[in-house]
Scaffold this motif. Structure first.
Motif, PDB file in Angstrom:
ATOM      1  N   MET A 187      23.477  15.575  45.137  1.00  0.00           N
ATOM      2  CA  MET A 187      22.681  16.525  44.360  1.00  0.00           C
ATOM      3  C   MET A 187      22.879  16.434  42.911  1.00  0.00           C
ATOM      4  SD  MET A 187      23.013  19.694  47.177  1.00  0.00           S
ATOM      5  CE  MET A 187      22.799  19.504  48.724  1.00  0.00           C
TER       6      MET A 187
ATOM      7  N   VAL B 162      30.444  18.099  53.473  1.00  0.00           N
ATOM      8  CA  VAL B 162      29.526  18.779  52.559  1.00  0.00           C
ATOM      9  C   VAL B 162      29.898  18.334  50.877  1.00  0.00           C
ATOM     10  CG1 VAL B 162      29.285  20.930  51.710  1.00  0.00           C
ATOM     11  CG2 VAL B 162      29.256  20.718  54.099  1.00  0.00           C
ATOM     12  N   GLN B 163      31.062  18.129  50.593  1.00  0.00           N
ATOM     13  CA  GLN B 163      31.269  17.730  49.370  1.00  0.00           C
ATOM     14  C   GLN B 163      30.636  16.387  49.135  1.00  0.00           C
ATOM     15  OE1 GLN B 163      32.711  19.323  46.862  1.00  0.00           O
ATOM     16  NE2 GLN B 163      33.695  20.995  47.704  1.00  0.00           N
TER      17      GLN B 163
ATOM     18  N   GLN C 134      23.232  21.758  43.670  1.00  0.00           N
ATOM     19  CA  GLN C 134      24.454  22.080  43.702  1.00  0.00           C
ATOM     20  C   GLN C 134      24.766  23.568  43.726  1.00  0.00           C
ATOM     21  OE1 GLN C 134      27.358  19.775  41.494  1.00  0.00           O
ATOM     22  NE2 GLN C 134      26.761  18.013  42.322  1.00  0.00           N
TER      23      GLN C 134
ATOM     24  N   THR D 235      27.740  15.384  50.745  1.00  0.00           N
ATOM     25  CA  THR D 235      26.259  15.618  50.429  1.00  0.00           C
ATOM     26  C   THR D 235      26.008  16.248  49.015  1.00  0.00           C
ATOM     27  OG1 THR D 235      25.988  15.950  52.772  1.00  0.00           O
ATOM     28  CG2 THR D 235      24.599  17.012  51.549  1.00  0.00           C
ATOM     29  N   MET D 236      26.963  17.255  48.686  1.00  0.00           N
ATOM     30  CA  MET D 236      26.632  17.816  47.384  1.00  0.00           C
ATOM     31  C   MET D 236      26.746  16.854  46.120  1.00  0.00           C
ATOM     32  SD  MET D 236      28.360  21.578  47.747  1.00  0.00           S
ATOM     33  CE  MET D 236      27.783  22.216  46.275  1.00  0.00           C
TER      34      MET D 236
ATOM     35  N   ASP E 210      33.246  24.170  52.899  1.00  0.00           N
ATOM     36  CA  ASP E 210      33.917  23.123  51.939  1.00  0.00           C
ATOM     37  C   ASP E 210      34.698  22.089  52.700  1.00  0.00           C
ATOM     38  OD1 ASP E 210      34.882  21.863  49.597  1.00  0.00           O
ATOM     39  OD2 ASP E 210      36.242  23.644  48.893  1.00  0.00           O
TER      40      ASP E 210
ATOM     41  N   THR F  33      22.756  25.497  46.506  1.00  0.00           N
ATOM     42  CA  THR F  33      23.447  25.373  47.633  1.00  0.00           C
ATOM     43  C   THR F  33      24.634  26.374  47.572  1.00  0.00           C
ATOM     44  OG1 THR F  33      22.912  22.986  47.947  1.00  0.00           O
ATOM     45  CG2 THR F  33      24.933  24.036  49.142  1.00  0.00           C
ATOM     46  N   ILE F  34      25.464  26.496  46.749  1.00  0.00           N
ATOM     47  CA  ILE F  34      26.473  27.663  46.605  1.00  0.00           C
ATOM     48  C   ILE F  34      26.047  28.957  46.596  1.00  0.00           C
ATOM     49  CG2 ILE F  34      28.378  28.252  45.262  1.00  0.00           C
ATOM     50  CD1 ILE F  34      28.763  25.622  44.452  1.00  0.00           C
TER      51      ILE F  34
ATOM     52  N   PHE G 151      27.346  26.189  54.516  1.00  0.00           N
ATOM     53  CA  PHE G 151      27.918  24.878  53.862  1.00  0.00           C
ATOM     54  C   PHE G 151      29.318  25.497  53.852  1.00  0.00           C
ATOM     55  CE2 PHE G 151      23.458  24.157  52.616  1.00  0.00           C
ATOM     56  CZ  PHE G 151      23.512  22.880  52.507  1.00  0.00           C
TER      57      PHE G 151
ATOM     58  N   LEU H 162      31.027  28.648  48.809  1.00  0.00           N
ATOM     59  CA  LEU H 162      31.149  27.837  50.005  1.00  0.00           C
ATOM     60  C   LEU H 162      32.070  28.672  50.988  1.00  0.00           C
ATOM     61  CD1 LEU H 162      31.347  24.233  48.944  1.00  0.00           C
ATOM     62  CD2 LEU H 162      29.291  25.310  49.432  1.00  0.00           C
TER      63      LEU H 162
END
Length: 260
Positions: free
Chosen positions: A209, A202-203, A214, A205-206, A198, A217-218, A196, A226
Motif C-alpha cells: 500500500m 498483514v505487514q 497504510q 499486505t500493508m 500485526d 488501515t491503522i 488488522f 493494529l
C-alpha cells in the motif's frame, strides 16, 4: 494498558489441540500460549522450517508442541494431519482452523482467476476440509470445539480485498451452518473475526500500500493501532477452555471497535 498476559489464565490444561497455519502469526502465538498453559498441541503448516521452529520453542520451554507439514487445500493431506494428531494426542478436544492467505490489494475487476481461486482454495475450502475431518474425529468421542479464524472482512465490506472477503464470508457461513448441524453430537463451531493484526501476512499486505493507505488501515480502528497477536491468541485460549461452553455459532469480533 493492562498486560493481558498477566490476567487470570483460562484453563486449558490437558486439552488436545490441533492448529493449522501454526507456524507464524496468530497460529504460532496460539500454539505457544495454549501449550504454556498445559494443552497438548499439534500444529500443521506448509512452512516446515518455521513450523519446526515453533515446535522446538514449545519443547524447549517444557511444553508439548508437535509439527506436521500440511497443505490444507489437499483433502488427503488434511486427513493425514488429523490421523497424525489423533495418534499423537490420543484424541482431539479443540481444532483451530487458522491457515489462510491474502492477495495483493486491487479492485475486484482486476483480480486474476488465480488470485480468486487460490483465496477460495486456502481460506474457504481448506477450512471445509478441516471442519469435515474434525467432525469425523469428534463425533464418536463425546464432541469438541472447532474454532475458525475468519476476519471482520467476513462480516463487512473489504475494498480491494474482495476475494479474501468472499472467502471469509464463506467461512462464516460454514461456521454457522455447522454449529446447528452438529450441536446434537456436542461439537461446537465458532469463529474469531480479527481486524488488522500485526502479523507477517498483514505487514506483507500493508507493504503493498502507499503511505496514505497504510495510515488509513491503522486508523480504521477507534483505538488507532493494529491489534496484537497476543490479544487474539488470548481470546482463542478462552474459547478453547470450558469457560466458552455455551457459545456456539458466534462471530467473536476483535476489531478495536471498527464495527461498533
Amino acid at each position: 494498558m493492562t498486560d493481558i498476559l498477566n490476567l487470570p489464565a483460562s484453563n486449558v490444561t490437558g486439552k488436545r489441540v490441533l492448529i493449522t497455519g501454526g507456524a507464524s502469526g496468530i497460529g504460532a502465538a496460539s500454539a505457544l500460549l495454549l501449550a504454556s498453559r498445559g494443552a497438548k498441541v499439534v500444529i500443521g503448516d506448509m512452512n516446515e522450517e518455521l513450523g519446526a521452529s515453533i515446535a522446538r520453542q514449545g519443547v524447549d520451554a517444557g511444553n508439548s508442541i508437535t509439527f506436521k507439514k500440511v497443505d490444507v487445500t489437499n483433502g488427503d493431506e488434511v486427513r493425514a494431519l488429523f490421523h497424525f494428531a489423533m495418534k499423537e494426542l490420543g484424541g482431539l478436544d479443540v481444532v483451530i482452523n487458522n491457515a489462510g492467505i491474502d492477495h495483493n490489494p486491487k479492485p475486484m475487476h482486476e483480480l486474476s482467476d488465480d488470485d480468486f481461486d487460490r483465496s477460495i482454495a486456502v481460506n474457504l475450502k481448506g477450512v471445509w476440509h478441516c471442519m469435515r475431518a474434525a467432525v469425523a474425529c469428534m463425533a464418536g468421542s463425546g464432541g469438541g470445539h472447532v474454532i475458525n479464524v475468519a476476519s471482520i472482512a467476513g462480516l463487512r465490506s473489504a475494498p480491494l480485498l474482495s476475494a479474501y472477503s468472499a472467502s471469509k464470508h464463506g467461512v462464516m457461513g460454514l461456521t454457522k451452518s455447522a454449529a446447528h448441524e452438529y450441536a446434537r453430537v456436542n461439537i461446537r463451531f465458532n469463529a474469531v473475526c480479527p481486524s488488522f493484526i500485526d502479523t507477517p501476512m498483514v505487514q506483507n499486505t500493508m507493504a503493498k500500500m502507499d503511505e496514505r493507505a497504510q495510515k488509513a488501515t491503522i486508523n480504521a480502528s477507534p483505538l488507532r493501532r493494529l491489534g496484537k497477536v497476543e490479544e487474539v491468541s488470548s481470546a482463542i485460549a478462552w474459547l478453547a477452555s470450558d469457560e466458552s461452553s455455551f457459545m456456539n455459532g458466534h462471530a467473536f469480533t476483535l476489531d478495536g471497535g471498527m464495527l461498533a
